[in-house]
Write an enzyme that holds these catalytic residues in place. Structure first.
Site, PDB file in Angstrom:
ATOM      1  N   LYS A 108       7.226  29.741  79.846  1.00 36.48           N
ATOM      2  CA  LYS A 108       7.416  30.151  78.421  1.00 36.48           C
ATOM      3  C   LYS A 108       8.310  31.364  78.204  1.00 36.48           C
ATOM      4  CE  LYS A 108       3.514  27.617  76.951  1.00 36.48           C
ATOM      5  NZ  LYS A 108       2.462  27.563  77.801  1.00 36.48           N
ATOM      6  N   TYR A 110      12.739  32.814  78.835  1.00 38.47           N
ATOM      7  CA  TYR A 110      13.965  32.421  78.797  1.00 38.47           C
ATOM      8  C   TYR A 110      14.739  33.364  79.894  1.00 38.47           C
ATOM      9  CZ  TYR A 110      13.527  29.540  74.954  1.00 38.47           C
ATOM     10  OH  TYR A 110      13.179  28.507  73.903  1.00 38.47           O
ATOM     11  N   ILE A 115      10.989  36.106  75.626  1.00 38.21           N
ATOM     12  CA  ILE A 115       9.693  35.166  75.602  1.00 38.21           C
ATOM     13  C   ILE A 115      10.296  34.396  74.646  1.00 38.21           C
ATOM     14  CG2 ILE A 115       8.413  37.090  76.009  1.00 38.21           C
ATOM     15  CD1 ILE A 115       7.455  37.247  72.869  1.00 38.21           C
ATOM     16  N   CYS A 116       9.644  32.984  74.998  1.00 37.56           N
ATOM     17  CA  CYS A 116       9.898  31.966  74.068  1.00 37.56           C
ATOM     18  C   CYS A 116       9.166  31.812  72.878  1.00 37.56           C
ATOM     19  CB  CYS A 116       9.473  30.476  74.988  1.00 37.56           C
ATOM     20  SG  CYS A 116       9.652  28.947  73.943  1.00 37.56           S
ATOM     21  N   LEU A 117       9.966  31.573  71.760  1.00 36.79           N
ATOM     22  CA  LEU A 117       9.375  31.805  70.516  1.00 36.79           C
ATOM     23  C   LEU A 117       9.741  30.587  69.429  1.00 36.79           C
ATOM     24  CD1 LEU A 117       9.639  35.571  69.654  1.00 36.79           C
ATOM     25  CD2 LEU A 117       7.684  34.222  70.210  1.00 36.79           C
TER      26      LEU A 117
END
Length: 164
Positions: A108, A110, A115-117
């Site tokens: 989760k 990149y 952070i992946c949101l």
């Protein structure tokens, strides 16, 4: 969709009004004042509720932000560097928050520790332009991400507690 705790947190963060990014030099200064006010209120409320969990500062222009965030797990404090740049298309585009030392340690995330949101936070941000700002990104983006990912990374042994 939003739980009561999140709703209460959000109600204590002032909404922003000025729609300006770093390219609009004169108006950007006013937007930054709103951003700082919202951040100060959010941190103050966190301290009062015993949930203080980050410190941020920016460069003089307010385009690069950096600091520390931490997560308590089993009474141990896990601390991480946090950083992000304000996109030139801000506030239409949300900042991409990065925790560089966790780069590559979870799916989760990149490249570069961002952070992946995309699934949960970015649609919410898009519906609330220009009312949401940095404090909202921390409360609705980084805080839930830490709450889900850090315990998982600890349980898997990917991150370990470091004595200070």
């Amino acid at each position: 969709m939003v739980d009561d705790s999140t709703r209460k947190t959000l109600s204590n963060i002032p909404l922003l009004q000025i729609r300006a990014g770093p390219r609009e030099k004169d108006v950007w200064v006013q937007r930054l004042k709103e951003e700082y006010h919202a951040l100060i209120m959010y941190v103050k409320n966190n301290k009062q509720s015993g949930s203080d969990w980050f410190r941020l500062e920016s460069n003089k222009e307010g385009t690069k932000w950096f600091g520390k965030c931490w997560y308590m797990h089993n009474l141990l404090k896990y601390e991480f560097d946090v950083e992000f740049d304000i996109p030139v298309t801000y506030p239409t585009t949300a900042p991409e928050i990065a925790l560089p030392e966790l780069d590559g340690k979870t799916a989760k995330m990149y490249r570069g520790g961002k952070i992946c949101l995309t699934d949960h936070f970015k649609p919410l941000w898009a519906r609330n332009v220009p009312k949401f700002g940095i404090a909202h990104a921390m409360a609705l983006g980084l805080a839930p991400w830490l709450a889900v990912e850090v315990p998982d990374l600890i349980e898997k042994g990917i991150i370990t507690y470091k004595e200070k």
